[in-house]
Design an enzyme around this catalytic site. Structure first.
Site, PDB file in Angstrom:
ATOM      1  N   ARG A 104      -3.181  -0.789  33.458  1.00 22.04           N
ATOM      2  CA  ARG A 104      -4.038  -0.763  34.641  1.00 22.04           C
ATOM      3  C   ARG A 104      -3.726   0.413  35.564  1.00 22.04           C
ATOM      4  NH1 ARG A 104      -6.548  -5.769  35.360  1.00 22.04           N
ATOM      5  NH2 ARG A 104      -7.011  -5.207  37.493  1.00 22.04           N
ATOM      6  N   ASN A 140      -3.678  -4.083  45.275  1.00 19.83           N
ATOM      7  CA  ASN A 140      -4.629  -3.407  44.382  1.00 19.83           C
ATOM      8  C   ASN A 140      -5.946  -3.326  45.144  1.00 19.83           C
ATOM      9  OD1 ASN A 140      -6.179  -2.502  42.217  1.00 19.83           O
ATOM     10  ND2 ASN A 140      -6.514  -4.565  41.434  1.00 19.83           N
ATOM     11  N   GLY A 141      -6.595  -2.160  45.113  1.00 20.41           N
ATOM     12  CA  GLY A 141      -7.878  -2.026  45.802  1.00 20.41           C
ATOM     13  C   GLY A 141      -7.805  -0.973  46.886  1.00 20.41           C
ATOM     14  N   TRP A 147      -2.114   2.820  40.311  1.00 19.37           N
ATOM     15  CA  TRP A 147      -3.070   3.900  40.062  1.00 19.37           C
ATOM     16  C   TRP A 147      -3.419   4.417  41.453  1.00 19.37           C
ATOM     17  CZ3 TRP A 147      -8.179   5.188  41.238  1.00 19.37           C
ATOM     18  CH2 TRP A 147      -8.744   6.217  40.451  1.00 19.37           C
ATOM     19  N   GLU A 185     -20.415   8.475  23.039  1.00 18.59           N
ATOM     20  CA  GLU A 185     -19.162   7.711  23.000  1.00 18.59           C
ATOM     21  C   GLU A 185     -18.059   8.516  22.296  1.00 18.59           C
ATOM     22  OE1 GLU A 185     -17.966   5.334  24.466  1.00 18.59           O
ATOM     23  OE2 GLU A 185     -16.377   4.490  23.238  1.00 18.59           O
ATOM     24  N   CYS A 215      -4.220  -0.574  39.221  1.00 23.60           N
ATOM     25  CA  CYS A 215      -3.031  -1.237  39.743  1.00 23.60           C
ATOM     26  C   CYS A 215      -2.859  -2.598  39.088  1.00 23.60           C
ATOM     27  CB  CYS A 215      -3.039  -1.402  41.253  1.00 23.60           C
ATOM     28  SG  CYS A 215      -3.103   0.128  42.164  1.00 23.60           S
ATOM     29  N   GLU A 251     -11.288  11.780  27.085  1.00 19.46           N
ATOM     30  CA  GLU A 251     -10.300  10.987  27.818  1.00 19.46           C
ATOM     31  C   GLU A 251      -8.950  10.959  27.127  1.00 19.46           C
ATOM     32  OE1 GLU A 251     -10.969   6.728  28.250  1.00 19.46           O
ATOM     33  OE2 GLU A 251     -12.209   6.721  26.465  1.00 19.46           O
ATOM     34  N   HIS A 268     -32.807  23.169  23.403  1.00 14.78           N
ATOM     35  CA  HIS A 268     -33.248  23.387  24.793  1.00 14.78           C
ATOM     36  C   HIS A 268     -32.105  23.896  25.670  1.00 14.78           C
ATOM     37  CE1 HIS A 268     -37.114  21.678  23.837  1.00 14.78           C
ATOM     38  NE2 HIS A 268     -36.500  20.649  23.266  1.00 14.78           N
ATOM     39  N   LYS A 286      -7.148   1.291  33.246  1.00 15.46           N
ATOM     40  CA  LYS A 286      -8.004   0.469  32.411  1.00 15.46           C
ATOM     41  C   LYS A 286      -9.107  -0.227  33.204  1.00 15.46           C
ATOM     42  CE  LYS A 286      -9.019  -1.579  28.529  1.00 15.46           C
ATOM     43  NZ  LYS A 286      -9.715  -0.743  27.551  1.00 15.46           N
ATOM     44  N   LYS A 320     -14.532   9.580  24.123  1.00 19.59           N
ATOM     45  CA  LYS A 320     -13.202   9.245  23.580  1.00 19.59           C
ATOM     46  C   LYS A 320     -12.339  10.500  23.501  1.00 19.59           C
ATOM     47  CE  LYS A 320     -12.998   5.243  23.566  1.00 19.59           C
ATOM     48  NZ  LYS A 320     -14.089   4.985  24.338  1.00 19.59           N
TER      49      LYS A 320
HETATM   50  C1  F6R Z   1     -13.562   4.489  28.096  1.00 23.06           C
HETATM   51  C2  F6R Z   1     -13.423   3.286  28.915  1.00 23.06           C
HETATM   52  C3  F6R Z   1     -14.172   3.235  30.194  1.00 23.06           C
HETATM   53  C4  F6R Z   1     -14.697   1.821  30.438  1.00 23.06           C
HETATM   54  C5  F6R Z   1     -15.366   1.750  31.812  1.00 23.06           C
HETATM   55  C6  F6R Z   1     -15.950   0.379  32.084  1.00 23.06           C
HETATM   56  O1  F6R Z   1     -12.839   4.382  26.912  1.00 23.06           O
HETATM   57  O2  F6R Z   1     -12.699   2.388  28.586  1.00 23.06           O
HETATM   58  O3  F6R Z   1     -15.190   4.170  30.224  1.00 23.06           O
HETATM   59  O4  F6R Z   1     -15.605   1.502  29.439  1.00 23.06           O
HETATM   60  O5  F6R Z   1     -14.422   2.048  32.806  1.00 23.06           O
HETATM   61  O6  F6R Z   1     -14.968  -0.606  32.065  1.00 23.06           O
HETATM   62  P1  F6R Z   1     -15.360  -2.133  31.946  1.00 23.06           P
HETATM   63  O7  F6R Z   1     -15.973  -2.344  30.611  1.00 23.06           O
HETATM   64  O8  F6R Z   1     -14.075  -2.879  32.112  1.00 23.06           O
HETATM   65  O9  F6R Z   1     -16.343  -2.424  33.042  1.00 23.06           O
END
Ligand code: F6R
Length: 672
Positions: free
Chosen positions: A27, A107-108, A81, A541, A2, A548, A564, A667, A545
């Site tokens: 966000r 937000n929250g 969100w 990682e 949010c 997502e 395994h 985000k 990527k």
């Molecule tokens: C993936 C991504 C998330 C963040 C995770 C932590 O691309 O962006 O997995 O890395 O939500 O977010 P922060 O770093 O803001 O604590």
């Protein structure tokens, strides 16, 4: 999670608020809405992305007016969100009190909302949404009524709903709502011993906040208090922007960076009142409180796409600069590694005998890489934990434990809660964070800021690389303080780090074949990623990527684990991305992964091999070979991650997805 923005000033608020929402849309993008005060409370909200709200507002204007929405100079806006209730128009924020007097955005999560809602419903309040937020709107209306009737005490939540003479307003949730009558007369307001604009609203907010459990940022506007926005925060971000022609409130500074770079970080459990020319802060009891002033060291252009189709592409391209900025000025004249804020003694650092790294998602992967470097350089045992799991397993922590919390946003609730748990157990907490003014660094004993600049795309890229840099610096700092590494050894590694921006740049220069490959792989049902040593977190990682962004099945494995179980996934043509360690120095590791490559090829895999320049041994086993510059093993993730970011981005866009705003994500994850 949010985005929230508010403005009180001399200029029309709507444009400012919408512009802020555009910058905050990363966000959350399930729905968006605004409320403006202009001889009444005017509101418009729509499910879906911000463009839906833009269209609705444009239609209103085209159909003969918006009732003053465009010209009012006090406003709030929200991009959602969804947590409570699906992402529909009726659940979009702002939410209004039944009497249509106030509008609230949030937000929250309000954890005691079921109890509060039951109380309100028992008192006859009819809810117009499924959200927890709407409780706050009704409670605020009740408190305002109680205050204006002279009640010295905090009113019970359901009291005072709505004042007589109000226009029932059960349907303010769609379209613009025009309030005809003012439900609370001016003389009521004058009963409260105050001359300051918004003081009654701020007191109502404090009363309500004292009853709320959970995490929240709230903003409210009141048509009886034009020119005022009141905000509150607990465990959820809210910053103030001090402008020349008005003041701003927002989830983060990007919302108002086009107007001012002077910001105030609010503390925990604070209420803030902004007007055109004043910012007043109190705690939830009404005691005056202060925020921390700071200057934002980047400008509005940093939060623009700058000619790229997606923020993610821009942020991938910015990585050399972000890495260089994070390294800049870290080595003092005497050869010491410098952190940004240190509220812990050198003796405490020397006493550290165990390190936990806590983080989520991509930041967790940075932590997994850091473990290799920190243990190698400091010889201190280092564990890496998902922040969301950490406190629930009752980890053994004490004064000699250091907890490193890694977070781009500085607001991730899981990481914040892990940090707080660590502090309760008297551990020392060091934050690695990209966001000045956020909660995680504020609550930590020491901080190292990554200077990645604003990361807008939901998928983390430049933040990851700068988190790696920060982790290396923390490892070197600890090794130095504890006398394990000499200044010249540290300086050698720092100079290797200083070569990395150039190396990342050279990887970016040769990405066209990777993009081409991405387009070819867009139809694959699944992609597997394998690596060893620091290449293993890079594989994780790469898979994250792809999941997502492209919504594809993707998994990362330690290459040695394949046999395994996971090797059963490999079928004819299954793409397997292999992150190959340098053959220099650790040839055993390299030999092992060459065997793993042969194993997957023998089962029909299509291999995509990320390998160092000059590593000829792997060429025979690569269907696609991506070269990265020769780099010391521990630092290799800084270059090997980059092709995987480009690959995921290209596959996602070939599949027609919005790369910057993948479905179901946000985000900044400010709920647990
Ligand atoms: C993936 C991504 C998330 C963040 C995770 C932590 O691309 O962006 O997995 O890395 O939500 O977010 P922060 O770093 O803001 O604590």
């Amino acid at each position: 999670m949010c985005g929230i923005v508010g403005y009180a000033g001399a200029r029309p608020a709507l444009g400012i608020v919408l512009d802020g929402l555009r910058r905050l849309e990363y966000r959350g993008y399930d729905s968006a809405g605004v409320a403006v005060i202009n001889s009444g409370l005017l509101s418009c909200k729509r499910s879906g992305k911000l463009t839906n709200l833009d269209k609705a507002l444009a239609e209103l204007s085209a159909n003969g007016g918006d009732g003053g929405l465009v010209t009012g100079t006090t406003g709030i806006g929200h991009t959602r969100w969804a947590t409570h209730g699906p992402p529909t128009d009726r659940n979009a924020h702002p939410h209004q009190s039944t009497n249509g007097r106030i509008a609230v955005i949030h937000n929250g999560i309000i954890e005691n909302f079921a109890t509060l809602r039951a109380e309100l419903e028992a008192a006859g309040v009819e809810f117009a949404s499924d959200t927890d937020t709407e409780c706050v709107a009704h409670m605020l209306a009740a408190e305002l009524t109680a205050l204006e009737e002279g009640s010295p005490h905090q009113a019970p939540a359901p009291a005072g709903v709505p004042a007589s003479g109000t226009v029932p307003n059960k349907g303010p949730l769609l379209g613009v709502s025009f309030e005809e009558g003012s439900p609370v007369q001016a003389e009521h307001v004058s009963r409260v011993p105050s001359s300051k604009p918004g003081e009654v609203l701020a007191e109502a907010m404090r009363r309500v906040c004292r009853r709320l459990e959970g995490a929240f940022t709230l903003l409210v506007v009141d048509k009886e208090a034009p020119g005022v926005v009141v905000g509150a925060r607990r465990d959820s971000p809210l910053v103030v922007g001090r402008g020349e022609d008005g003041n701003y409130l927002a989830s983060d500074v990007s919302a108002f960076i086009a107007h001012t770079r002077e910001a105030v970080e609010l503390g925990q459990d604070q209420v803030v009142t902004i007007t055109a020319d004043a910012v007043e802060i109190t705690d939830f009891r009404g005691e005056p409180a202060a925020g921390r002033d700071f200057h934002v060291d980047w400008d509005a252009t940093a939060a623009e796409k700058g000619g790229y189709d997606y923020f993610m592409l821009k942020e991938i391209a910015e990585q050399p600069r972000a890495v260089a900025d994070t390294l800049r000025g870290r080595l003092s004249d005497t050869g010491q590694i410098m952190l940004d804020e240190v509220r812990v003694s050198e003796q405490d650092l020397r006493d550290v005998d165990k390190i936990f790294i806590v983080a989520c998602g991509t930041a967790y992967h940075a932590g997994l890489v850091a473990k290799y470097a920190i243990e190698h350089w400091t010889r201190i045992p280092c564990e890496v934990e998902l922040a969301s799991e950490f406190r629930y397993r009752d980890p053994v922590l004490d004064r000699t434990t250091m907890v490193v919390a890694i977070s781009q946003s500085g607001e991730t609730m899981d990481t914040l809660m892990a940090l707080r748990h660590a502090k309760e157990q008297h551990a020392r907490v060091l934050a690695i964070c990209n966001t000045n003014g956020s909660t995680i660094p504020r609550e930590s004993d020491a901080v190292l800021y990554t200077h990645a600049g604003p990361e807008i795309a939901v998928a983390s890229t430049k933040a990851f690389l700068t988190q790696l840099i920060a982790c290396y610096l923390v490892g070197l700092h600890l090794a130095q303080v504890r006398g394990i590494m000499y200044a010249d050894e540290v300086a050698t590694i720092v100079s290797q780090l200083q070569e990395m921006p150039g190396k990342v740049d050279s990887v970016l220069d040769v990405m066209e074949p990777v993009r081409q490959l991405g387009r070819e792989l867009a139809g694959s049902p699944s992609v597997l990623f394998i690596g060893r040593h620091v290449g293993y977190p890079v594989a994780l990682e790469g898979a994250l990527k792809l999941k997502e962004l492209a919504y594809m099945h993707a998994e990362g494995f330690a290459a040695g684990e394949l046999k395994h179980g996971p090797i059963a996934l490999i079928d004819n043509g299954t793409p397997v991305v292999c992150v190959v360690p340098s053959p220099v120095g650790r040839s055993v590791l390299h030999d092992k992964i060459v065997s793993n490559l042969q194993e997957v090829r023998a089962r029909g895999a299509r291999t995509i091999v990320i390998a160092e320049e000059g590593d000829e041994a792997v060429a025979a086993y690569a269907d696609h070979l991506v070269r990265v510059p020769r780099t010391p093993t521990l630092l290799a993730p800084l270059v090997t991650t980059v092709p995987l970011q480009v690959l995921a981005c290209e596959i996602a866009s070939a599949r027609g997805h919005d790369v910057d705003q993948p479905r179901n994500l946000a985000k900044s994850v400010t709920v647990e």
